[in-house]
Design a protein around this motif. Structure first.
Motif: not given
Lengths: 499, 325
Positions: A115-119, A250-255, A296-299, A304-307
């Motif tokens: 999800i984070a990657s897609f987002f 969500l905030p972690a994915m955005l950052r 930690a799920i934010e970890g 994942e969003a960042a890469n």
């Protein structure tokens, strides 16, 4: 509006059946090489490059870029399930993703990674479309002085990021720096520490080091422990993260997306650095940093969003300036040249169908990847449920093929095995390989840019303070150092890392 | 298994020793390795992958492109120098670089003149000399005037210490009385980036890679190496018109065989290479890459190499560059 017309052009190209098929083929191959540790996307792209000669330019680029960002998805699956980073950018995902899997939450970990990657992929695609022109102007403001300061910040950050003893982290950075200096010195053209071996002229191969340290050595360590089979019989009935977990992420994915998008544009940045930076940020600002490293799920979500964002925005300098920011992009330049297209600022205007077609295909590719990864997680898991006695030799073989195929050099295989032993040693003495790798990558760039900046300023070191971006980066580094050294923070940091 | 070698050995043993050389000259009996001494994606690699399949058609054996990358291409060239001289291992490389390495490296593991046999030239791509537009000049003469008025401000970006574009920049600069300092980068793409960003301000680099930046106004063209002007930039004078030294500097690509390859095999290879280079679509593709086909004979290629080795040797000596201490 221009943007909408441009995107329409792009989707018209990307949605043709042939291009959809090439996009699917690309992300499928990408996911596969991502899942299998030891085969890097760069190897795959290099091997497949000759096959793209006969394809139309847009199809070739769509497939090759699919391999690249597809690997970012696949890499996380292996990281979470077997604690082996399929890709260098997934090293961070191992930290918390694998802990989640051990706690029986492999399903949510995999889902949040996808999800984070897609987002991030969706947002990064929009960013490329909207901001590629101004962003490449920013990258051009970076001269040698700015690069040097950026590398200093990166290396200081890698110490802050490391687990356990800060002294060991510094030692690992220095060791990485030292090995990074092997090879021809750009500023004098003279070889350093090559022992007279011609193959070492270009330095120790990054792939050999990475596969040795993270691939083979992990296999050896895994074999030295009793087999933990529970891990592989993870029940995936509960795939979706809870509503609360999604909200936390969500905030972690955005950052993560923001960090990845910025670092991806900078040459030398890209996916791996982005995920490290995002993890450091999440841990720093979390109210409960002690959960990090323990599932930690934010970890998982942030890096994942960042890469994925970093992987995609690293196309910006390539597509808008024709300047490759990393080795994979350099191969893409080759792919374009083969097609008779000189990458450069004119591609956007002279080849709008190629430019916007590739951008549109990125979003479609990300959509395909979610579909490939979420429902098919079971399939990938069963791939990894293969017994160790079959899986490990197979991985070792792929590691050897991948390492060898970079420059057809047997010495690289020897180096890989040497670094595998070193990796086992590092783990036994409790020193983390991540700062080592960052020192290895960033160290030579730091030296090269430092000496180039000094060469250009005719020996005046004030150049680093006079240029505003460089000065700002150095101030940030100083702040980070102060924070690291402050006794209160240090005590807290050591407490956090107590295990 | 009966291999070619055992067959030849068998024939020799049967008292037919004279048969072997004739067999060797005519037939290519197994896979031919075309060694590219650089990473995939560069000019040599692209040409190899373009020409390889066509050579394979005419020679009747698969031609496999094998990348053996290293700095200056020495590892790949050394590999070819050590193979059996039977025409089954070929090298495709930048001929100018190969001509300059004997002067640059005192302890080279192979001898360019004796260990490699020139088969034929493939293509030539000129250098486009370009500057950052912030430098107020449009010609070498104006650059020289700017350098006089603003000493120690000009930096010429190069693809590396001792690279042909470094050597060319130094000798041409000296000719016009310009004292720029050379700033080495990791390869041509990074050097172009350095000039576009303004940290360096002059570059001598492959026309095809530099041209888009000039047409977009991010760089300003000054001159072009070689005899003729560029079609895309007809206002820029050629090195020949300017009567500069090293007029044919640029990227020359050529194919070499290993030491001891019999002349009949070399001429057969040259013949087939030139046939491939005459095919209309190959000519067009190479043109798209910003190069011109420059097919020639083994003898004229060898003469070109001899001349280039002397020419670059003098520049290296004058600049006092050594790449192995």
């Amino acid at each position: 509006m221009d943007l909408i017309a441009n995107l329409a052009t792009g989707f018209a190209v990307a949605l043709t059946p042939a291009n959809l098929a090439f996009c699917f083929l690309g992300v499928l191959i990408g996911t596969l090489v991502g899942v299998l540790p030891g085969i890097a996307p760069i190897t795959t792209i290099a091997i497949l490059l000759p096959f793209t000669f006969t394809l139309p330019p847009a199809s070739a680029m769509i497939m090759l870029s699919g391999i690249f960002y597809g690997a970012q998805y696949g890499g996380s699956t292996t990281a979470i399930l077997v604690n082996l980073p399929g890709e260098s950018s997934s090293i961070v995902t191992c930290l918390d993703g694998h802990q989640m899997a051990k706690q029986g939450r492999a399903g949510p970990a995999l889902a949040i990674a996808a999800i984070a990657s897609f987002f991030a992929g969706t947002i990064a695609t929009i960013i490329i479309a909207v901001a590629s022109v101004p962003l490449s102007a920013l990258a051009l403001k970076f001269t040698a002085a700015e690069y040097f300061s950026l590398m200093v910040l990166g290396l200081t950050g890698s110490i802050a990021l490391a687990h356990g003893s800060a002294v060991k982290a510094v030692a690992m950075v220095l060791l990485g720096l030292l090995l990074g200096l092997v090879g021809i010195d750009v500023n004098t053209g003279l070889p350093r520490m090559t022992l007279g071996i011609g193959e070492l002229g270009d330095g120790i191969g990054f792939v050999a080091i990475a596969i040795g340290l993270f691939g083979i050595s992990e296999l050896m360590i895994a074999l030295s422990r009793p087999q933990d089979r529970t891990l592989l019989s993870v029940a995936l009935s509960q795939l979706w993260p809870s509503r609360k977990e999604l909200k936390d992420c969500l905030p972690a994915m955005l950052r993560g997306t923001a960090i990845g998008s910025i670092l991806g544009v900078l040459p030398g940045g890209g996916a791996a650095l982005s995920s490290f930076a995002s993890y450091a940020v999440e841990k720093k600002i979390s109210a409960t940093p002690e959960r990090f490293g323990r599932g930690a799920i934010e970890g998982v979500a942030g890096p994942e969003a960042a890469n994925n964002a970093g992987a995609q925005t690293s196309f910006i300098p390539l597509l808008t300036l024709g300047i490759p920011g990393n080795a994979i992009m350099a191969l893409m330049v080759g792919a374009l040249m083969i097609q008779g297209i000189q990458p450069g600022p004119q591609v956007m205007t002279a080849q709008p169908q190629l430019f916007w077609g590739v951008i549109a295909s990125m979003w479609l590719g990300n959509l395909m990847l979610v579909i490939l990864n979420l429902p098919l997680v079971g399939l990938w898991v069963s791939l990894l449920r293969v017994p160790y006695r079959i899986l490990f030799p197979a991985i070792a073989l792929f590691c050897c093929i991948g390492t060898y195929s970079i420059s057809n050099s047997q010495m690289d295989i020897g180096l890989m095995l040497l670094f595998a032993l070193a990796g086992v040693f590092f783990v036994k003495v409790g020193a983390e390989p991540a700062p080592f790798i960052l020192g290895f990558i960033l160290g030579p760039l730091m030296e090269e840019n430092f000496r180039r900046a000094m060469n250009l300023s005719r020996g005046d070191p004030m150049v680093f303070a006079e240029r505003p971006i460089s000065a700002a980066l150095l101030v940030l580094t100083a702040l980070l150092l102060v924070v690291l050294i402050l006794p209160a923070v240090r005590a807290k940091r050591e407490e956090v890392f107590q295990e | 298994m009966l291999t070619r070698r055992s067959a030849v050995a068998g024939l020799s043993a049967a008292g037919l020793p004279l048969f072997a050389p004739a067999l060797r000259a005519q037939a290519f009996t197994r896979q031919i390795n075309l060694i590219v001494p650089f990473a995939p994606g560069g000019t040599s690699d692209i040409l190899a992958r373009l020409i390889g399949p066509r050579l394979s058609q005419v020679l009747g054996q698969p031609v496999v492109v094998d990348n053996r990358p290293s700095a200056s291409g020495n590892v790949g060239a050394d590999f070819v120098a050590r193979q059996a001289g039977d025409g089954h291992t070929l090298l495709i490389a930048d001929a100018g670089t190969l001509a300059s390495v004997p002067a640059l490296f005192k302890r080279l593991s192979f001898n360019v003149k004796t260990d490699l046999v020139p088969v034929g030239m493939v293509s030539f791509s000129p250098y486009l000399v370009a500057i950052n537009p912030q430098v107020p000049a449009t010609s070498f003469a104006e650059l020289a005037a700017y350098d006089k008025a603003n000493p120690d401000k000009l930096n010429v970006a190069t693809s590396g210490v001792g690279a042909v574009n470094h050597l060319t920049a130094m000798v041409v600069g000296k000719h016009f009385g310009i004292k720029w300092s050379a700033v080495p980068y990791r390869g041509g793409a990074a050097a172009v980036r350095g000039v576009v960003s303004g940290e360096s301000n002059v570059i001598f680099n492959g026309a095809i890679a530099t041209l888009p930046f000039v047409t977009q106004g991010q760089l300003k063209g000054i001159a072009v190496s070689g005899e003729k002007r560029l079609e895309a930039l007809p206002n820029l004078p050629s090195f020949k018109e300017l009567n500069t030294p090293v007029q044919d500097a640029g990227s020359w690509q050529g194919i070499y065989a290993s030491k001891g390859t019999p002349p009949p095999v070399v001429s057969r290879l040259n013949e087939e290479l030139n046939k491939v280079l005459a095919q209309a679509d190959i000519v067009a593709k190479i043109r798209e890459l910003g190069s011109d086909v420059r097919a020639n004979s083994p003898a004229s290629f060898a003469a070109w190499m001899d001349k280039a080795m002397v020419e670059w040797g003098e520049v290296v000596k004058a600049e006092n560059i050594s790449l192995d201490g």
